[in-house]
Design an enzyme around this catalytic site. Structure first.
Site, mmCIF file in Angstrom:
data_model
loop_
_atom_site.group_PDB
_atom_site.id
_atom_site.type_symbol
_atom_site.label_atom_id
_atom_site.label_comp_id
_atom_site.label_asym_id
_atom_site.label_seq_id
_atom_site.Cartn_x
_atom_site.Cartn_y
_atom_site.Cartn_z
ATOM 1 N N LYS A 1 0.873 -1.187 0.000
ATOM 2 C CA LYS A 1 0.000 0.000 0.000
ATOM 3 C C LYS A 1 0.904 1.230 0.000
ATOM 4 O O LYS A 1 1.441 1.632 1.025
ATOM 5 C CB LYS A 1 -0.874 -0.033 1.274
ATOM 6 C CG LYS A 1 -2.210 0.656 1.189
ATOM 7 C CD LYS A 1 -2.159 2.133 0.898
ATOM 8 C CE LYS A 1 -1.717 2.968 2.079
ATOM 9 N NZ LYS A 1 -1.473 4.390 1.708
ATOM 10 N N GLU B 1 10.032 1.692 10.226
ATOM 11 C CA GLU B 1 11.103 2.620 9.830
ATOM 12 C C GLU B 1 10.503 4.017 9.885
ATOM 13 O O GLU B 1 9.657 4.346 9.055
ATOM 14 C CB GLU B 1 11.572 2.321 8.396
ATOM 15 C CG GLU B 1 12.274 1.005 8.211
ATOM 16 C CD GLU B 1 13.675 1.007 8.806
ATOM 17 O OE1 GLU B 1 14.141 2.048 9.309
ATOM 18 O OE2 GLU B 1 14.288 -0.066 8.780
ATOM 19 N N CYS C 1 14.482 10.556 5.445
ATOM 20 C CA CYS C 1 14.391 10.344 6.890
ATOM 21 C C CYS C 1 15.760 10.401 7.558
ATOM 22 O O CYS C 1 15.887 10.809 8.695
ATOM 23 C CB CYS C 1 13.744 8.998 7.151
ATOM 24 S SG CYS C 1 14.544 7.695 6.225
ATOM 25 N N GLU D 1 11.029 16.798 13.125
ATOM 26 C CA GLU D 1 11.374 16.534 11.731
ATOM 27 C C GLU D 1 10.615 17.511 10.834
ATOM 28 O O GLU D 1 9.387 17.546 10.841
ATOM 29 C CB GLU D 1 10.970 15.095 11.401
ATOM 30 C CG GLU D 1 11.419 14.652 10.042
ATOM 31 C CD GLU D 1 11.066 13.199 9.770
ATOM 32 O OE1 GLU D 1 9.911 12.814 10.033
ATOM 33 O OE2 GLU D 1 11.934 12.458 9.288
HETATM 34 P P1 NAD Z 1 3.040 9.036 6.695
HETATM 35 O O1 NAD Z 1 3.341 8.448 8.015
HETATM 36 O O2 NAD Z 1 2.071 10.158 6.609
HETATM 37 O O3 NAD Z 1 2.485 7.918 5.691
HETATM 38 C C1 NAD Z 1 3.193 6.765 5.397
HETATM 39 C C2 NAD Z 1 2.245 5.717 4.844
HETATM 40 O O4 NAD Z 1 1.330 5.333 5.867
HETATM 41 C C3 NAD Z 1 1.392 6.164 3.671
HETATM 42 O O5 NAD Z 1 1.260 5.095 2.754
HETATM 43 C C4 NAD Z 1 0.045 6.462 4.324
HETATM 44 O O6 NAD Z 1 -1.056 6.364 3.440
HETATM 45 C C5 NAD Z 1 -0.016 5.394 5.381
HETATM 46 N N1 NAD Z 1 -0.870 5.667 6.539
HETATM 47 C C6 NAD Z 1 -1.267 6.864 7.016
HETATM 48 N N2 NAD Z 1 -2.010 6.698 8.129
HETATM 49 C C7 NAD Z 1 -2.061 5.373 8.358
HETATM 50 C C8 NAD Z 1 -2.638 4.570 9.386
HETATM 51 N N3 NAD Z 1 -3.309 5.104 10.392
HETATM 52 N N4 NAD Z 1 -2.468 3.233 9.324
HETATM 53 C C9 NAD Z 1 -1.749 2.668 8.334
HETATM 54 N N5 NAD Z 1 -1.188 3.369 7.330
HETATM 55 C C10 NAD Z 1 -1.330 4.714 7.354
HETATM 56 O O7 NAD Z 1 4.461 9.438 6.082
HETATM 57 P P2 NAD Z 1 4.751 10.212 4.727
HETATM 58 O O8 NAD Z 1 4.374 11.645 4.895
HETATM 59 O O9 NAD Z 1 4.195 9.447 3.583
HETATM 60 O O10 NAD Z 1 6.367 10.091 4.658
HETATM 61 C C11 NAD Z 1 7.219 10.921 5.350
HETATM 62 C C12 NAD Z 1 7.672 10.292 6.651
HETATM 63 O O11 NAD Z 1 8.269 9.017 6.395
HETATM 64 C C13 NAD Z 1 8.742 11.084 7.360
HETATM 65 O O12 NAD Z 1 8.436 11.146 8.725
HETATM 66 C C14 NAD Z 1 10.008 10.272 7.139
HETATM 67 O O13 NAD Z 1 11.007 10.448 8.098
HETATM 68 C C15 NAD Z 1 9.484 8.902 7.130
HETATM 69 N N6 NAD Z 1 10.418 7.999 6.432
HETATM 70 C C16 NAD Z 1 11.147 7.109 7.166
HETATM 71 C C17 NAD Z 1 12.068 6.294 6.538
HETATM 72 C C18 NAD Z 1 12.892 5.300 7.306
HETATM 73 O O14 NAD Z 1 13.370 4.349 6.700
HETATM 74 N N7 NAD Z 1 13.098 5.456 8.599
HETATM 75 C C19 NAD Z 1 12.235 6.367 5.170
HETATM 76 C C20 NAD Z 1 11.486 7.289 4.456
HETATM 77 C C21 NAD Z 1 10.564 8.091 5.105
#
Ligand code: NAD
Length: 486
Positions: A181, A257, A291, A390
């Site tokens: 997803k 992650e 990230c 962040e």
């Molecule tokens: P997000 O947390 O808003 O969304 C991530 C994913 O989760 C999306 O597919 C979203 O649709 C889904 N999602 C949202 N709410 C959900 C829920 N309640 N249950 C299940 N799934 C849900 O993050 P984003 O804005 O897409 O990405 C940016 C973030 O990702 C930043 O905080 C960044 O640091 C983090 N990130 C971490 C890593 C790592 O490896 N540590 C890598 C890349 C990005």
């Protein structure tokens, strides 16, 4: 809109439209509508989970190691054949600078699939512990590693290929089936993987399902459904918390992650110009939307002003530019929503007594697209929100430190623990400081830790578990101990 600009779901081996219709995907550099992606409904997700469950329970996928290795290589070759098209798509949909698509934004993760294919063949799936007589009963013991089952993979938009494939590669190599997803901002990057799987590999129906959706709540279904055994999530720490809480209902395994606010430590014996110039480059690559990007620059107090001048000069020179241009390091941010969020932090920084040594707003002349100037904030302390939270934009905070111990203290004074960097003239000393950082990865003097064989992940609230490397692969395995009476 032409059919070629509509992309579909992959459910049970077939490319199908979404019962929820379709939603637009947008070029963040121009706001141009690129086309649409299928908008999955709850029923589509239900069918995808059912297909993944069936493929795991009723086919030989989990046990046929050689077949899986072959399928992973087919996937890699299929993606490589479409590399030119994928490169353009990634630049347009993600706003990723072109140069990054030759590395972590495309080519590297595609190539890394070969590493997981090799691992399937080389891995010690079974270990013989030999004979023993526990409680006087002669037994021959073996430890077998096997797939966990159905994996719900939930991914963000910032490095979509890297993250989608860093989940698919090891999850499939281990013998799991997957429902992917992706984030609503970058559905196409995932949908093309579905197309390649359906059209160019022997991966059986149901083994991989790609469910694009405009609705975050669809991800939550993966965390609640009892047919899903493991949730592999990459995203923000706030969402990670929800995922973990929601997965507790069915006691799923969770692999997280999450976010970071990593420190770039410049020691007093470092080449200040080289270190600060590198910090500027590293900090605004892909508009800071990584990230593990080092967004807090810690410099010796006595050289603070000089460090500000060098860093601000480098940021201003790099600027924000068209991601299509080979020379661009910092493109747009992904969406209007993210731009607003970043601008909120810029306001907050000023309220907290910060000042901009460069940037602080939108670049001139960019009326379309979502842009933020490379920005350096001075005058804050490590407890202000812009220094702690962040921001996920091309925004760096520079903070003075009073020597190695103080630098380590400030670097570790964070709820996060994802990554870090240390620059110093004496490598032994820099290595010592690196060893004291409470983070999952550290770069010393510009070393690059990224690679299929290198585990990546967070300490503290940056995550649970590791992605990539053997450790990452083993996140997707169960351990079964078998004893035979002899
Ligand atoms: P997000 O947390 O808003 O969304 C991530 C994913 O989760 C999306 O597919 C979203 O649709 C889904 N999602 C949202 N709410 C959900 C829920 N309640 N249950 C299940 N799934 C849900 O993050 P984003 O804005 O897409 O990405 C940016 C973030 O990702 C930043 O905080 C960044 O640091 C983090 N990130 C971490 C890593 C790592 O490896 N540590 C890598 C890349 C990005």
């Amino acid at each position: 809109m032409s059919r070629t600009n509509d992309r579909l779901l992959l459910v049970d081996g077939r490319l199908v439209p979404g019962a929820g219709g379709a939603f637009e995907t947008i070029n963040p550099a121009t706001e141009e509508v690129l086309g649409t992606a299928a908008d999955a409904s709850a029923d589509d997700m239900d069918r995808a989970i059912a297909a993944a469950r069936r493929a795991f329970d009723e086919t030989g996928w989990a046990t046929d190691h050689a077949f899986r290795a072959r399928c992973l290589r087919q996937l890699r070759e299929g993606l490589r054949r479409r590399a030119d098209e994928l490169r353009e798509l990634t630049i347009k949909e993600v706003g990723a600078p072109r140069f990054l698509t030759f590395g972590a934004q495309l080519d590297a993760p595609v190539d890394d699939l070969a590493w997981f294919a090799d691992l399937v063949e080389d891995y010690g799936w079974e270990r013989d512990l030999g004979r023993a007589e526990p409680m006087g009963m002669p037994s021959h013991r073996r430890v077998v590693r096997e797939a966990v089952g159905v994996v719900g993979a939930i991914t963000p938009w910032n490095f979509p290929h890297q993250i989608n494939l860093a989940k698919l590669g090891p999850a499939l190599a281990a013998g799991n089936t997957v429902v992917l997803k992706p984030a609503p901002d970058t559905p196409w990057c995932a949908a093309v993987v579905g197309e390649v799987i359906a059209g160019e590999t022997d991966i059986p129906p149901g083994v991989v399902n790609v469910v694009t959706s405009s609705d975050h709540a669809l991800g939550a279904r993966l965390t609640q459904d009892p047919r899903v055994d493991l949730v592999s999530f990459t995203g923000s720490t706030a969402t990670g918390r929800n995922v973990m809480a929601s997965a507790a209902g069915t006691l799923k395994r969770v692999f997280l992650e999450l976010g970071g606010k990593s420190a770039f430590v410049v020691l007093d014996d470092a080449d200040l110009r080289a270190a600060c110039s590198y910090a500027a480059f590293a900090g605004i690559t892909h508009a800071g939307q990584g990230c593990a990007i080092t967004t807090r620059i810690l410099v010796p107090r006595e050289r603070h002003d000089e460090a500000v001048e060098i860093t601000a000069g480098a940021l201003a020179k790099l600027g924000a530019g068209d991601p299509q241009d080979d020379r661009t390091i910092c493109g747009p941010v992904i969406s209007a929503r993210q731009r607003e969020r970043i601008e909120g932090y810029l306001e907050l920084a000023v309220k907290d007594g910060g000042a901009f040594a460069c940037g602080g707003g939108r670049p001139e002349g960019r009326d379309r697209g979502f842009w933020i100037e490379p920005t350096l904030i001075t005058g804050l302390t490590n407890d202000s929100r812009a220094a702690r939270e962040e921001i996920f934009g091309p925004v760096l905070v520079i903070l003075p430190h009073d020597g190695d111990d103080d630098a380590v203290r400030i670097a570790n004074d964070s709820p996060y623990g994802l990554s870090g960097a240390v620059h110093g003239g004496d490598v032994e000393r820099a290595r010592g400081v690196a060893g004291r950082l409470r983070t999952g990865t550290v770069s010393v003097n510009g070393g690059v830790w990224y690679g299929a064989d290198v585990p990546f992940g967070g300490y503290k609230q940056s995550g649970i578990g590791r992605e990539m490397g053997v450790a990452g692969f083993e996140e997707y395995l169960e351990t079964k101990s078998i004893a035979e009476g002899v």
